[in-house]
Design an enzyme around this catalytic site. Structure first.
Site, PDB file in Angstrom:
ATOM      1  N   GLY A 178       0.802  -1.309  -0.062  1.00  0.00           N
ATOM      2  CA  GLY A 178      -0.023   0.160  -0.109  1.00  0.00           C
ATOM      3  C   GLY A 178       0.989   1.097  -0.075  1.00  0.00           C
ATOM      4  N   HIS A 179       2.024   1.002  -0.660  1.00  0.00           N
ATOM      5  CA  HIS A 179       2.822   2.276  -0.422  1.00  0.00           C
ATOM      6  C   HIS A 179       2.493   3.490  -1.378  1.00  0.00           C
ATOM      7  CE1 HIS A 179       4.045   0.965  -4.489  1.00  0.00           C
ATOM      8  NE2 HIS A 179       4.710   1.769  -4.542  1.00  0.00           N
TER       9      HIS A 179
ATOM     10  N   GLY B 191      -0.532   4.637  -1.166  1.00  0.00           N
ATOM     11  CA  GLY B 191      -1.565   5.397  -0.409  1.00  0.00           C
ATOM     12  C   GLY B 191      -0.950   6.370   0.722  1.00  0.00           C
TER      13      GLY B 191
ATOM     14  N   LEU C 274       0.534  -5.925  -8.340  1.00  0.00           N
ATOM     15  CA  LEU C 274       0.019  -6.992  -7.507  1.00  0.00           C
ATOM     16  C   LEU C 274      -1.094  -7.016  -6.852  1.00  0.00           C
ATOM     17  CD1 LEU C 274       1.039  -9.870  -5.946  1.00  0.00           C
ATOM     18  CD2 LEU C 274       1.992  -8.384  -4.341  1.00  0.00           C
TER      19      LEU C 274
ATOM     20  N   GLY D 240      -5.168  -1.476  11.449  1.00  0.00           N
ATOM     21  CA  GLY D 240      -6.690  -1.725  11.550  1.00  0.00           C
ATOM     22  C   GLY D 240      -7.351  -0.270  11.559  1.00  0.00           C
ATOM     23  N   SER D 241      -8.303  -0.006  12.178  1.00  0.00           N
ATOM     24  CA  SER D 241      -9.203   1.263  12.366  1.00  0.00           C
ATOM     25  C   SER D 241      -9.676   1.411  13.944  1.00  0.00           C
ATOM     26  CB  SER D 241     -10.018   1.364  11.300  1.00  0.00           C
ATOM     27  OG  SER D 241     -10.701   2.517  11.456  1.00  0.00           O
TER      28      SER D 241
ATOM     29  N   CYS E 204     -12.541   1.888  14.056  1.00  0.00           N
ATOM     30  CA  CYS E 204     -14.137   1.690  13.909  1.00  0.00           C
ATOM     31  C   CYS E 204     -14.181   0.323  14.293  1.00  0.00           C
ATOM     32  CB  CYS E 204     -14.608   2.000  12.614  1.00  0.00           C
ATOM     33  SG  CYS E 204     -13.751   0.884  11.521  1.00  0.00           S
TER      34      CYS E 204
ATOM     35  N   TYR F 298     -16.699  -2.884   7.273  1.00  0.00           N
ATOM     36  CA  TYR F 298     -15.084  -2.823   7.066  1.00  0.00           C
ATOM     37  C   TYR F 298     -14.796  -2.998   8.447  1.00  0.00           C
ATOM     38  CZ  TYR F 298     -11.223   0.865   7.289  1.00  0.00           C
ATOM     39  OH  TYR F 298     -10.212   1.326   7.583  1.00  0.00           O
TER      40      TYR F 298
ATOM     41  N   LYS G 154     -11.597  -5.698   9.764  1.00  0.00           N
ATOM     42  CA  LYS G 154     -10.543  -4.929  10.673  1.00  0.00           C
ATOM     43  C   LYS G 154     -10.203  -5.852  11.592  1.00  0.00           C
ATOM     44  CE  LYS G 154      -8.780  -1.692   7.928  1.00  0.00           C
ATOM     45  NZ  LYS G 154      -7.505  -2.085   7.456  1.00  0.00           N
TER      46      LYS G 154
HETATM   47  N1  LIG Z   1      -7.296   7.307   6.202  1.00  0.00           N
HETATM   48  C1  LIG Z   1      -7.603   7.023   7.289  1.00  0.00           C
HETATM   49  O1  LIG Z   1      -8.170   8.009   8.060  1.00  0.00           O
HETATM   50  C2  LIG Z   1      -7.611   6.046   8.163  1.00  0.00           C
HETATM   51  C3  LIG Z   1      -6.819   4.615   7.506  1.00  0.00           C
HETATM   52  N2  LIG Z   1      -6.561   3.507   8.385  1.00  0.00           N
HETATM   53  C4  LIG Z   1      -6.157   2.402   7.782  1.00  0.00           C
HETATM   54  O2  LIG Z   1      -4.716   2.669   7.173  1.00  0.00           O
HETATM   55  C5  LIG Z   1      -4.343   2.080   6.273  1.00  0.00           C
HETATM   56  C6  LIG Z   1      -4.076   2.764   4.928  1.00  0.00           C
HETATM   57  O3  LIG Z   1      -4.991   3.803   4.909  1.00  0.00           O
HETATM   58  P1  LIG Z   1      -4.658   4.842   3.544  1.00  0.00           P
HETATM   59  O4  LIG Z   1      -3.287   5.156   3.434  1.00  0.00           O
HETATM   60  O5  LIG Z   1      -5.595   6.166   4.187  1.00  0.00           O
HETATM   61  O6  LIG Z   1      -5.435   4.348   2.253  1.00  0.00           O
HETATM   62  P2  LIG Z   1      -5.424   4.784   0.879  1.00  0.00           P
HETATM   63  O7  LIG Z   1      -6.508   4.518   0.132  1.00  0.00           O
HETATM   64  O8  LIG Z   1      -4.512   6.188   0.772  1.00  0.00           O
HETATM   65  O9  LIG Z   1      -4.164   3.704   0.254  1.00  0.00           O
HETATM   66  C7  LIG Z   1      -4.577   2.470   0.204  1.00  0.00           C
HETATM   67  C8  LIG Z   1      -3.507   1.438  -0.616  1.00  0.00           C
HETATM   68  O10 LIG Z   1      -3.862   0.507  -0.539  1.00  0.00           O
HETATM   69  C9  LIG Z   1      -3.599  -0.424  -1.877  1.00  0.00           C
HETATM   70  N3  LIG Z   1      -4.621  -1.482  -2.228  1.00  0.00           N
HETATM   71  C10 LIG Z   1      -6.026  -1.286  -2.121  1.00  0.00           C
HETATM   72  N4  LIG Z   1      -6.453  -2.492  -2.600  1.00  0.00           N
HETATM   73  C11 LIG Z   1      -5.363  -3.155  -2.996  1.00  0.00           C
HETATM   74  C12 LIG Z   1      -5.352  -4.323  -3.892  1.00  0.00           C
HETATM   75  N5  LIG Z   1      -6.452  -5.083  -3.966  1.00  0.00           N
HETATM   76  N6  LIG Z   1      -3.986  -4.625  -4.118  1.00  0.00           N
HETATM   77  C13 LIG Z   1      -3.066  -4.034  -3.795  1.00  0.00           C
HETATM   78  N7  LIG Z   1      -3.135  -2.858  -3.243  1.00  0.00           N
HETATM   79  C14 LIG Z   1      -4.293  -2.453  -2.801  1.00  0.00           C
HETATM   80  C15 LIG Z   1      -3.900   0.699  -2.725  1.00  0.00           C
HETATM   81  O11 LIG Z   1      -2.718   0.672  -3.752  1.00  0.00           O
HETATM   82  P3  LIG Z   1      -2.595   1.435  -5.148  1.00  0.00           P
HETATM   83  O12 LIG Z   1      -2.680   3.010  -4.829  1.00  0.00           O
HETATM   84  O13 LIG Z   1      -1.420   0.853  -5.897  1.00  0.00           O
HETATM   85  O14 LIG Z   1      -3.754   0.992  -5.955  1.00  0.00           O
HETATM   86  C16 LIG Z   1      -3.669   2.038  -1.727  1.00  0.00           C
HETATM   87  O15 LIG Z   1      -2.253   2.742  -2.242  1.00  0.00           O
HETATM   88  C17 LIG Z   1      -5.546   1.007   5.732  1.00  0.00           C
HETATM   89  O16 LIG Z   1      -5.351  -0.284   6.594  1.00  0.00           O
HETATM   90  C18 LIG Z   1      -6.748   1.814   6.592  1.00  0.00           C
HETATM   91  O17 LIG Z   1      -7.733   1.055   6.808  1.00  0.00           O
HETATM   92  C19 LIG Z   1      -7.347   3.520   9.554  1.00  0.00           C
HETATM   93  C20 LIG Z   1      -7.841   4.331  10.186  1.00  0.00           C
HETATM   94  C21 LIG Z   1      -7.969   5.716   9.629  1.00  0.00           C
HETATM   95  C1  LIG Z   2     -11.849   6.431   9.670  1.00  0.00           C
HETATM   96  C2  LIG Z   2     -13.203   6.039   9.521  1.00  0.00           C
HETATM   97  O1  LIG Z   2     -13.674   6.541   8.767  1.00  0.00           O
HETATM   98  C3  LIG Z   2     -14.999   6.409   8.611  1.00  0.00           C
HETATM   99  O2  LIG Z   2     -15.827   6.979   9.788  1.00  0.00           O
HETATM  100  P1  LIG Z   2     -16.084   8.478  10.028  1.00  0.00           P
HETATM  101  O3  LIG Z   2     -15.252   8.656  11.089  1.00  0.00           O
HETATM  102  O4  LIG Z   2     -17.677   8.427  10.128  1.00  0.00           O
HETATM  103  O5  LIG Z   2     -15.754   9.114   8.611  1.00  0.00           O
HETATM  104  P2  LIG Z   2     -15.947  10.252   7.822  1.00  0.00           P
HETATM  105  O6  LIG Z   2     -14.418  11.126   7.986  1.00  0.00           O
HETATM  106  O7  LIG Z   2     -16.296  10.069   6.503  1.00  0.00           O
HETATM  107  O8  LIG Z   2     -17.143  11.139   8.707  1.00  0.00           O
HETATM  108  C4  LIG Z   2     -16.780  11.628  10.027  1.00  0.00           C
HETATM  109  C5  LIG Z   2     -17.856  12.768  10.046  1.00  0.00           C
HETATM  110  O9  LIG Z   2     -17.913  13.794   9.402  1.00  0.00           O
HETATM  111  C6  LIG Z   2     -19.249  14.223   9.044  1.00  0.00           C
HETATM  112  N1  LIG Z   2     -18.989  15.004   7.580  1.00  0.00           N
HETATM  113  C7  LIG Z   2     -19.598  16.270   7.445  1.00  0.00           C
HETATM  114  N2  LIG Z   2     -18.949  16.674   6.303  1.00  0.00           N
HETATM  115  C8  LIG Z   2     -18.606  15.446   5.724  1.00  0.00           C
HETATM  116  C9  LIG Z   2     -18.022  15.346   4.302  1.00  0.00           C
HETATM  117  O10 LIG Z   2     -18.075  16.287   3.216  1.00  0.00           O
HETATM  118  N3  LIG Z   2     -17.384  14.078   4.151  1.00  0.00           N
HETATM  119  C10 LIG Z   2     -17.565  13.126   4.840  1.00  0.00           C
HETATM  120  N4  LIG Z   2     -16.705  12.104   4.459  1.00  0.00           N
HETATM  121  N5  LIG Z   2     -17.927  13.263   6.224  1.00  0.00           N
HETATM  122  C11 LIG Z   2     -18.398  14.378   6.452  1.00  0.00           C
HETATM  123  C12 LIG Z   2     -19.677  12.832   8.847  1.00  0.00           C
HETATM  124  O11 LIG Z   2     -21.064  12.885   8.673  1.00  0.00           O
HETATM  125  C13 LIG Z   2     -19.434  12.268   9.978  1.00  0.00           C
HETATM  126  O12 LIG Z   2     -20.327  12.351  11.225  1.00  0.00           O
HETATM  127  C14 LIG Z   2     -15.480   4.771   8.721  1.00  0.00           C
HETATM  128  O13 LIG Z   2     -16.530   4.589   7.671  1.00  0.00           O
HETATM  129  C15 LIG Z   2     -14.163   4.156   8.609  1.00  0.00           C
HETATM  130  O14 LIG Z   2     -13.613   4.109   7.130  1.00  0.00           O
HETATM  131  C16 LIG Z   2     -12.966   4.719   9.530  1.00  0.00           C
HETATM  132  O15 LIG Z   2     -12.388   3.953  10.104  1.00  0.00           O
END
Ligand SMILES: NC(=O)C1=CN([C@@H]2O[C@H](COP(=O)(O)OP(=O)(O)OC[C@H]3O[C@@H](n4cnc5c(N)ncnc54)[C@H](OP(=O)(O)O)[C@@H]3O)[C@@H](O)[C@H]2O)C=CC1
Ligand SMILES: C[C@H]1O[C@H](OP(=O)(O)OP(=O)(O)OC[C@H]2O[C@@H](n3cnc4c(=O)[nH]c(N)nc43)[C@H](O)[C@@H]2O)[C@@H](O)[C@@H](O)C1=O
Length: 327
Positions: free
Chosen positions: A10-11, A13, A43, A110-111, A113, A140, A144
């Site tokens: 996931g590099h 991301g 991959l 994980g997360s 959630c 989700y 996790k």
């Molecule tokens: N963002 C957030 O707020 C939070 C994130 N997390 C967790 O942190 C981790 C990273 O999240 P984040 O960096 O935000 O996510 P991104 O969506 O930014 O990145 C996810 C990466 O996963 C790769 N990926 C997805 N599906 C596949 C697949 N089938 N095969 C290979 N690679 C895949 C993608 O690769 P490519 O770009 O090459 O397609 C992408 O770069 C996750 O486990 C997420 O659940 C937890 C809590 C909050």
């Molecule tokens: C990291 C976490 O992220 C997800 O959970 P979430 O915390 O609910 O994520 P969210 O960032 O999308 O929203 C946070 C709050 O914000 C409000 N809100 C306002 N205005 C916008 C808006 O414009 N966009 C979004 N997305 N939310 C909005 C929205 O209604 C909510 O009350 C999980 O599904 C799961 O993926 C997980 O683990």
């Protein structure tokens, strides 16, 4: 001594990218690392045979699993089948095939959630599986939770050292700014920025604005991930109760979504009204995580929210301008 081969899944991301940058900095500082990466196009981690071939040919010393199907409340609520299927497949394939290739060290993300919807705040690690989950992201969350249990089970049965970190809501450079599928912070940065450019006098935020969320900058998250991955095993195990091997990673404080919107308005220079849209889901009302365990081990977040959002906005502006140039 041979170089330590680390595979960062996931590099490309947000989190995987930040982890890779920190590992590259260590490499430049002289640490003997061999960094392995693959995009999803190279991959597909949901493909069991492809992951098996990859692990057998690369045989990394350590795996950092930051690849996942990720999105905000709307994406989770709209594509539940993809969120549960892809995440379960990625975890099963990466964790099992790593084990089959002899990988002893793994860290997966994980997360927050994973914790039940109605649970005492801040949420401790032992709140896992004590109640029902938030419906908007239950599929989700189930995936996790399965990831944590996979790691625990392989550790119990095979003596591996597979660790899990549970991040709070993350943000920062490399985030997804999609108008519907992103998380709240990138969505608001984009919406307030565009409203200012278009001279609009109102921005609508989803839900009531009352839910509270805890935000952590991705560079803090990357640092915490490498901190946990690098802990001496005795310290990691000493600080985890039996059958409870995950560690929370957060900033320790939360804000209401309305206050967050005011902060984003200030940073982006939007001076109009902020309205709420109650037809959109609030999700869970509060999910502040208890970060005592990680603090006791010696790690704390250091990037303040306002500074982190300002830096993320600067990064977004650079991307925006590049995109405009390429159009
Ligand atoms: N963002 C957030 O707020 C939070 C994130 N997390 C967790 O942190 C981790 C990273 O999240 P984040 O960096 O935000 O996510 P991104 O969506 O930014 O990145 C996810 C990466 O996963 C790769 N990926 C997805 N599906 C596949 C697949 N089938 N095969 C290979 N690679 C895949 C993608 O690769 P490519 O770009 O090459 O397609 C992408 O770069 C996750 O486990 C997420 O659940 C937890 C809590 C909050
Ligand atoms: C990291 C976490 O992220 C997800 O959970 P979430 O915390 O609910 O994520 P969210 O960032 O999308 O929203 C946070 C709050 O914000 C409000 N809100 C306002 N205005 C916008 C808006 O414009 N966009 C979004 N997305 N939310 C909005 C929205 O209604 C909510 O009350 C999980 O599904 C799961 O993926 C997980 O683990």
């Amino acid at each position: 001594m041979a170089k330590r081969k680390v595979y960062v899944a996931g590099h490309r991301g947000m989190v995987g990218g930040a982890i890779l940058r920190q590992l590259q900095a260590r490499q430049e500082a002289g640490e003997d690392l061999d960094l392995v990466t693959r995009s999803s196009a190279e991959l597909d981690l949901t493909d069991q045979a492809a992951v098996a071939d990859f692990m057998q040919s690369e045989k990394p010393d350590q795996v950092i699993l930051a690849a996942a199907k990720v999105g905000g409340i709307h994406a989770n609520n709209t594509y539940p089948a993809q969120f549960i299927y892809e995440n379960l497949m990625i975890e099963c394939n990466v964790i099992h095939q790593a084990f089959a290739a002899g990988v002893l060290n793994l860290l997966q993300l994980g997360s927050s959630c994973i914790y039940p919807k109605a649970v005492p705040q801040p949420m401790r690690e032992d709140a896992l599986l004590t109640g029902t989950l938030e419906p908007t992201n239950e599929p989700y969350a189930i995936a996790k939770i399965a990831g944590i249990k996979l790691c625990e089970s392989y550790n119990r049965q095979y003596g591996t050292d597979y660790r899990s970190v549970m991040p709070t809501n993350l943000y920062g450079p490399g985030d997804n700014f999609h108008p519907e599928n992103s998380h709240v912070l990138p969505a608001l940065i984009r919406r307030f920025h565009e409203a200012r450019l278009q001279g609009r006098d109102e921005v609508v935020i989803w839900g009531s604005g009352e839910p509270r969320r805890e935000f952590l900058h991705v560079d803090d998250m990357a640092e915490a991930s490498l901190f946990v991955a690098g802990l001496d095993r005795a310290i990691y195990d000493d600080n985890t109760q039996p059958m409870l091997s995950h560690i929370n990673v957060g900033s320790g404080s939360d804000v209401t979504i309305l206050d967050l919107a005011r902060l984003v308005a200030k940073i982006t220079g939007f001076e109009g009204r902020i309205a709420t849209d109650p037809s959109k889901p609030d999700g869970t009302m509060r999910k502040l995580i208890d970060v005592t365990r990680l603090a006791d081990m010696g790690w704390r977040a250091s990037i303040p929210l306002e500074q982190g959002i300002a830096e993320t906005y600067d990064w977004y502006l650079k991307q925006d301008q590049e995109n405009l140039k390429s159009k």
